[in-house]
Structures are given as structure tokens and as C-alpha cells.
Motif scaffolding. Structure first.
Motif, PDB file in Angstrom:
ATOM      1  N   THR A  85       0.745  -1.254   0.067  1.00  0.00           N
ATOM      2  CA  THR A  85      -0.112  -0.154  -0.042  1.00  0.00           C
ATOM      3  C   THR A  85       0.631   1.254  -0.118  1.00  0.00           C
ATOM      4  OG1 THR A  85      -0.149  -0.031   2.425  1.00  0.00           O
ATOM      5  CG2 THR A  85      -1.919  -1.317   1.218  1.00  0.00           C
ATOM      6  N   GLY A  86       2.231   1.163   0.131  1.00  0.00           N
ATOM      7  CA  GLY A  86       2.993   2.257   0.243  1.00  0.00           C
ATOM      8  C   GLY A  86       3.178   3.071   1.700  1.00  0.00           C
ATOM      9  N   ALA A  87       2.640   2.315   2.796  1.00  0.00           N
ATOM     10  CA  ALA A  87       2.907   2.730   3.791  1.00  0.00           C
ATOM     11  C   ALA A  87       4.237   2.667   4.476  1.00  0.00           C
ATOM     12  CB  ALA A  87       1.698   2.187   4.811  1.00  0.00           C
ATOM     13  N   ALA A  88       5.183   1.696   3.665  1.00  0.00           N
ATOM     14  CA  ALA A  88       6.153   1.361   4.341  1.00  0.00           C
ATOM     15  C   ALA A  88       7.146   1.332   3.362  1.00  0.00           C
ATOM     16  CB  ALA A  88       6.243   0.072   4.998  1.00  0.00           C
ATOM     17  N   ALA A  89       8.361   1.654   3.472  1.00  0.00           N
ATOM     18  CA  ALA A  89       9.538   1.591   2.376  1.00  0.00           C
ATOM     19  C   ALA A  89      10.481   0.444   2.378  1.00  0.00           C
ATOM     20  CB  ALA A  89      10.422   2.801   2.217  1.00  0.00           C
ATOM     21  N   ALA A  90      10.460  -0.295   3.450  1.00  0.00           N
ATOM     22  CA  ALA A  90      11.296  -1.339   3.553  1.00  0.00           C
ATOM     23  C   ALA A  90      10.655  -2.402   4.578  1.00  0.00           C
ATOM     24  CB  ALA A  90      12.489  -1.095   4.222  1.00  0.00           C
ATOM     25  N   TRP A  91      11.466  -3.656   4.487  1.00  0.00           N
ATOM     26  CA  TRP A  91      10.822  -4.679   5.604  1.00  0.00           C
ATOM     27  C   TRP A  91      11.396  -4.236   7.083  1.00  0.00           C
ATOM     28  CZ3 TRP A  91       7.426  -8.265   3.880  1.00  0.00           C
ATOM     29  CH2 TRP A  91       7.010  -9.022   4.737  1.00  0.00           C
ATOM     30  N   PRO A  92      10.876  -4.300   8.032  1.00  0.00           N
ATOM     31  CA  PRO A  92      11.543  -4.153   9.490  1.00  0.00           C
ATOM     32  C   PRO A  92      12.649  -4.994   9.864  1.00  0.00           C
ATOM     33  CG  PRO A  92       9.380  -5.500   9.389  1.00  0.00           C
ATOM     34  CD  PRO A  92       9.478  -5.162   8.260  1.00  0.00           C
ATOM     35  N   ARG A  93      13.460  -4.411  10.801  1.00  0.00           N
ATOM     36  CA  ARG A  93      14.680  -5.346  11.117  1.00  0.00           C
ATOM     37  C   ARG A  93      14.306  -6.738  11.668  1.00  0.00           C
ATOM     38  NH1 ARG A  93      16.748  -3.535  15.652  1.00  0.00           N
ATOM     39  NH2 ARG A  93      14.699  -2.356  16.126  1.00  0.00           N
ATOM     40  N   SER A  94      15.136  -7.416  11.298  1.00  0.00           N
ATOM     41  CA  SER A  94      14.723  -8.852  11.716  1.00  0.00           C
ATOM     42  C   SER A  94      14.678  -9.021  13.323  1.00  0.00           C
ATOM     43  CB  SER A  94      16.008  -9.958  11.235  1.00  0.00           C
ATOM     44  OG  SER A  94      17.147  -9.563  11.875  1.00  0.00           O
ATOM     45  N   SER A  95      15.425  -8.515  13.899  1.00  0.00           N
ATOM     46  CA  SER A  95      14.980  -8.520  15.454  1.00  0.00           C
ATOM     47  C   SER A  95      13.944  -7.987  16.025  1.00  0.00           C
ATOM     48  CB  SER A  95      16.319  -7.906  16.354  1.00  0.00           C
ATOM     49  OG  SER A  95      16.206  -6.546  15.950  1.00  0.00           O
ATOM     50  N   ARG A  96      13.400  -6.926  15.422  1.00  0.00           N
ATOM     51  CA  ARG A  96      12.084  -6.529  15.632  1.00  0.00           C
ATOM     52  C   ARG A  96      10.647  -7.370  15.170  1.00  0.00           C
ATOM     53  NH1 ARG A  96       8.136  -4.732  17.556  1.00  0.00           N
ATOM     54  NH2 ARG A  96       7.288  -2.440  17.541  1.00  0.00           N
ATOM     55  N   TYR A  97      11.029  -7.766  13.942  1.00  0.00           N
ATOM     56  CA  TYR A  97      10.171  -8.626  13.173  1.00  0.00           C
ATOM     57  C   TYR A  97       9.856  -9.796  13.962  1.00  0.00           C
ATOM     58  CZ  TYR A  97       7.693 -10.901   9.467  1.00  0.00           C
ATOM     59  OH  TYR A  97       6.616 -11.557   9.052  1.00  0.00           O
ATOM     60  N   GLY A  98      10.928 -10.355  14.485  1.00  0.00           N
ATOM     61  CA  GLY A  98      10.983 -11.742  15.234  1.00  0.00           C
ATOM     62  C   GLY A  98      10.115 -11.719  16.407  1.00  0.00           C
ATOM     63  N   GLN A  99       9.861 -10.631  17.017  1.00  0.00           N
ATOM     64  CA  GLN A  99       8.937 -10.384  18.069  1.00  0.00           C
ATOM     65  C   GLN A  99       7.318 -10.814  17.973  1.00  0.00           C
ATOM     66  OE1 GLN A  99      10.040  -6.212  19.194  1.00  0.00           O
ATOM     67  NE2 GLN A  99      10.814  -6.966  20.940  1.00  0.00           N
ATOM     68  N   VAL A 100       6.936 -11.026  16.572  1.00  0.00           N
ATOM     69  CA  VAL A 100       5.703 -11.549  16.431  1.00  0.00           C
ATOM     70  C   VAL A 100       5.734 -12.746  17.242  1.00  0.00           C
ATOM     71  CG1 VAL A 100       5.450 -10.762  14.032  1.00  0.00           C
ATOM     72  CG2 VAL A 100       6.496 -13.092  14.164  1.00  0.00           C
ATOM     73  N   LEU A 101       6.411 -13.623  17.456  1.00  0.00           N
ATOM     74  CA  LEU A 101       6.366 -14.974  18.166  1.00  0.00           C
ATOM     75  C   LEU A 101       5.991 -14.648  19.801  1.00  0.00           C
ATOM     76  CD1 LEU A 101       6.865 -17.897  17.650  1.00  0.00           C
ATOM     77  CD2 LEU A 101       9.184 -17.799  18.894  1.00  0.00           C
ATOM     78  N   ASP A 102       6.327 -13.371  20.173  1.00  0.00           N
ATOM     79  CA  ASP A 102       5.778 -12.960  21.508  1.00  0.00           C
ATOM     80  C   ASP A 102       4.315 -13.043  21.781  1.00  0.00           C
ATOM     81  OD1 ASP A 102       8.664 -12.904  21.743  1.00  0.00           O
ATOM     82  OD2 ASP A 102       8.489 -10.730  22.102  1.00  0.00           O
ATOM     83  N   SER A 103       3.530 -12.684  20.615  1.00  0.00           N
ATOM     84  CA  SER A 103       2.078 -12.608  20.559  1.00  0.00           C
ATOM     85  C   SER A 103       1.573 -14.127  21.102  1.00  0.00           C
ATOM     86  CB  SER A 103       1.616 -12.198  19.406  1.00  0.00           C
ATOM     87  OG  SER A 103       2.361 -10.912  19.149  1.00  0.00           O
ATOM     88  N   VAL A 104       2.171 -14.954  20.823  1.00  0.00           N
ATOM     89  CA  VAL A 104       1.433 -16.250  20.976  1.00  0.00           C
ATOM     90  C   VAL A 104       2.227 -16.962  22.180  1.00  0.00           C
ATOM     91  CG1 VAL A 104       0.562 -16.647  18.521  1.00  0.00           C
ATOM     92  CG2 VAL A 104       3.101 -17.503  19.154  1.00  0.00           C
ATOM     93  N   ALA A 105       3.196 -16.367  22.974  1.00  0.00           N
ATOM     94  CA  ALA A 105       4.060 -17.039  24.003  1.00  0.00           C
ATOM     95  C   ALA A 105       2.951 -17.368  25.110  1.00  0.00           C
ATOM     96  CB  ALA A 105       5.273 -16.002  24.422  1.00  0.00           C
ATOM     97  N   GLY A 106       2.036 -16.511  25.378  1.00  0.00           N
ATOM     98  CA  GLY A 106       1.039 -16.603  26.729  1.00  0.00           C
ATOM     99  C   GLY A 106       0.182 -17.984  26.381  1.00  0.00           C
ATOM    100  N   ALA A 107      -0.030 -17.906  25.117  1.00  0.00           N
ATOM    101  CA  ALA A 107      -1.139 -19.035  24.716  1.00  0.00           C
ATOM    102  C   ALA A 107      -0.253 -20.291  24.512  1.00  0.00           C
ATOM    103  CB  ALA A 107      -1.509 -18.686  23.081  1.00  0.00           C
TER     104      ALA A 107
END
Length: 434
Positions: A85-107
């Protein structure tokens, strides 16, 4: 599978789960990487249990797990959508992107905990770890660190030398083994909930005494870290615990102790200076600037956001007009505003759903008498108080500390902590099970 092999598999699973949960508990005070490894292992074990059809969850827990998976999936694809959509110019840093896993940690904790939880071993690990961390924090508060912290901590030595006292009586912000004072203090709020729940709800006097020592250690740790929001959250969570768990003289004594602690805080010149700057920080200061810039991202990209992990890049792209610093650009200093800015309205609704389902499930188990759920509920309250002025998921060590406590609050068998036979918290509601 033959019958004799089934008990062996059950024993193996229980041992592996116990090892993962104990490693997670060690990571609460030792290192962020330990937490991340334990969380990844818990997610993997959850998938194994699912594949072997050994994952049995109460209906409300299953709803929370599914919502967490949906949130994680949206976070995974949101950077790609932002690029399209043009809202971003690049992919996020890998260290920050890897935090998606934290969202399922409690589950994941709730899932693996269905196999069994080593309650007393976990309690002992947290007890020993946090008392050691509290002692180290007292040392750090009075001693100027003479050496550089390990490079992987990515900390500037000047931050460890920041003096919150006077030249004649210096006081340095304690950060425990993490060295980072906010990770240290915010992580303490996660573990404070279970300690308060045992202090107010356990029927064993020795456990109440130990829990009281841990609570005191955590409050001292937060005090020595000069973390304003964390101290305020700790005091409010403590008041909630008194209102929920005790009455009569015990409640009055507890409230009196909290009032005494407030007097001690106000008597400290360093803390008076910190508190004096708090209002300026929110109104017209750094936090207002961070929130204002975050809101501008929301207005420009309300539906899909700028992509999970892209907050800093998106904010720095407009640094010339906002004047925001590199440090402030990491997030909007508010959970909900940062989630909306990064993952759009869809991500915001999913995050609200996850926390709504989690809160409801914990309340049901608290009402059924679960100490673990009560502790998790108190931590949940503390998390959302802090979330008003901090984006806690930015630090995995903090987010994963809360995730462990929340997941354990949804596990069965917390009656063991009362010295009673294990029971199923969800039993009073027949509709909660299939």
C-alpha cells in the motif's frame, strides 16, 4: 502406539514441559535470550501436542489461543501489506520482526501447561531469582559500575552511571542482571502479581512469609530503578490485591504499609525530582511528542498501519518536521496507539480481542479460587496500567515475563499451591468444556 509406550511418552512430555517452564522462570531475571529460547520451545511443543491430538483446552482458553494465533498471523503479513500500500518503504529489522512470536507466547504456556506444571519448582525458582536480583539491585543502586556491560546487551555505560541522587550521595538506577532499569522494573510487575496472590491467598503460613519477602524485594527493586510508572503500577496492583484477597485488620495493615511506602518515596529528594518531571513528560514533554507522532501515523495509515516493527523507520522518515529523537522513535509510548500505528485497525481489534478473552478467562478462574489465575489477573492489571505510558512488547524480556504468568494462570492444578488437591478451575461452568 502400544500401551506401555504411552506412559513413557507422558512422562517424557511432562519432563520436557517442566524443563521449558523452569528455563522460562530462570530467564525472568537472567537474560532475555533465555526467555526467547524457552518461548520458542513452548510454541514448538504446543504444535507437537496439537499434531498428536493431545492438546485438550477449556473452551475459553481455546478462544484466547485462537485469537493469539490470529493476531500473530496478522503481524506476520502486515509488513508485506504496508509495502503493497506504500505505507512502508522497507521490511522491518529482523530482530524487531521476530517479536511476532511473543504474541503467542502466553497461549503456548497455556497449551503446554495442559500436560502438567511443576508449580512448587517454579515458585522456588522465581523466589530465589528475584531475591538475588533484589540484592544485586541494592548493590547497583549505590555503586558506580566500573566495567562495560557485555556487548550483546547493547547498553551505553553512561546510562548505568546516570546519577538520580546528589553528588554527595549518588544513587544509580538499578537494573539487575538485565542492567536495563526499565526491563528490570517492568518485569518485576509481572512477577509481583503471583507473589501478592500467594501472600493473600495461600493457606500455608511459610509460603505467605516467603511471598511477603519477595513482594518486598520487588518493591525495593522498582524503587531503586527509579521507574515512575512501574512504582505507580506496583502500588496500584498491591491495593487491588488487598481489596480482592483480604479484609478487616489485614487489609488495614496492608494499606497502612503502602501509605508508609509512599511517604518514603516522597521523602527521597531523587524521587521527588523524578515525580516532579512526570507531568511535564506527559504534557508537553517526550511522551506527548511520541504519542503525537504516533497518532499522525494512525491518521495517515488507519487500516493496515505501517507494518509490524516499522514504527521507528516510519517516524524517522518525518523527523525533520516532528523533531523527534532516535530513542523516542521506537514506539508511541502507549500500547494501543503503537499497535494501531504498526498494524492498523485490524491489528488493534485483534489485540483488544486477545486481551479481552484473556482477562475474562482469568476472572472466571479467579472466582473459582485459582491462586495462579489470581496472580495472573493482578499482573494483567499491572500490565495495562504500564501500557498507558509504555509499549511493553518492545522489550521481549518484559512481554515474555507477563506471557509466562498469564499462561500459567490459565493452566489447571493451581490448587497445589494451597496445599490442597489439584482441581479444575473451569469446572463450575459446564459449557466451558466440550
Amino acid at each position: 502406539m502400544d500401551q506401555p509406550s504411552q506412559p513413557r511418552l507422558e512422562i517424557l512430555l511432562r519432563r520436557v514441559v517442566a524443563g521449558v517452564l523452569l528455563a522460562w522462570a530462570v530467564g525472568l531475571v537472567l537474560a532475555e535470550v533465555v526467555l526467547q529460547v524457552a518461548a520458542s520451545a513452548a510454541v514448538l511443543l504446543s504444535l507437537v501436542l496439537l499434531a498428536k491430538r493431545r492438546l485438550v483446552l477449556a473452551r475459553d482458553v481455546r478462544a484466547y489461543v485462537l485469537a493469539s494465533v490470529a493476531l500473530c498471523a496478522w503481524q506476520v503479513v502486515s509488513p508485506a501489506l504496508a509495502l503493497m500500500t506504500g505505507a512502508a518503504a522497507a521490511w522491518p529489522r529482523s530482530s524487531r520482526y521476530g517479536q511476532v512470536l511473543d504474541s503467542v507466547a502466553g497461549a503456548a504456556v497455556a497449551c503446554v501447561g495442559s500436560v502438567g506444571v511443576p508449580w512448587l519448582a517454579l515458585a522456588g525458582t522465581v523466589l530465589g531469582g528475584w531475591l538475588f536480583a533484589a540484592g544485586l539491585g541494592i548493590f547497583q543502586n549505590r555503586v558506580r559500575w566500573p566495567w562495560e556491560p557485555p556487548a550483546f546487551l547493547k547498553l551505553n555505560l553512561a546510562r548505568l552511571h546516570e546519577n538520580f541522587g546528589t553528588e554527595a550521595s549518588p544513587r544509580y538506577a538499578a537494573g539487575g542482571i538485565f542492567f536495563h532499569r526499565l526491563r528490570f522494573a517492568h518485569g518485576a510487575i509481572a512477577a509481583l502479581g503471583p507473589a501478592l496472590a500467594i501472600l493473600g491467598g495461600s493457606e500455608v503460613a511459610r509460603r505467605r512469609l516467603l511471598a511477603g519477602v519477595v513482594v518486598l524485594g520487588m518493591l525495593v527493586s522498582i524503587y531503586n530503578a527509579f521507574a515512575r510508572a512501574a512504582l505507580g503500577a506496583a502500588l496500584m496492583v498491591s491495593v487491588v490485591a488487598l481489596l480482592l484477597l483480604v479484609s478487616g485488620l489485614a487489609r488495614r495493615v496492608g494499606l497502612g504499609l503502602i501509605a508508609g511506602l509512599i511517604v518514603v518515596v516522597l521523602a527521597s529528594p531523587a524521587w521527588r525530582a523524578r515525580l516532579g518531571k512526570a507531568a511535564d513528560n506527559i504534557y508537553g514533554g517526550e511522551r506527548e511528542l511520541a504519542m503525537t507522532v504516533g497518532w499522525s501515523l494512525v491518521q495517515d495509515h488507519p487500516w493496515v498501519g505501517v507494518g509490524f516493527g516499522n514504527h521507528k523507520a516510519a517516524v524517522l522518515a518525518r523527523q525533520d518536521e516532528s523533531g523527534i529523537t532516535d530513542l523516542l522513535a521506537t514506539d508511541s509510548h502507549n500500547l494501543w496507539l503503537t499497535v494501531w500505528a504498526e498494524t492498523g485497525l485490524v491489528g488493534l481489534v485483534l489485540m483488544l480481542t486477545v486481551h479481552g478473552l484473556l482477562g475474562w478467562a482469568l476472572i472466571r478462574r479467579h472466582r473459582a479460587g485459582s491462586i495462579a489465575a489470581t496472580g495472573a489477573l493482578l499482573s494483567f492489571v499491572g500490565f495495562h496500567i504500564l501500557a498507558l505510558v509504555h509499549y511493553l512488547p518492545f522489550h521481549s524480556s518484559v512481554h515474555l515475563s507477563f506471557a509466562l504468568v498469564w499462561g500459567l494462570g490459565l493452566c489447571e492444578g493451581s490448587g497445589v499451591l494451597r496445599g490442597a488437591a489439584p482441581r479444575r478451575p473451569a469446572a463450575p461452568a459446564p459449557a466451558a468444556r466440550e
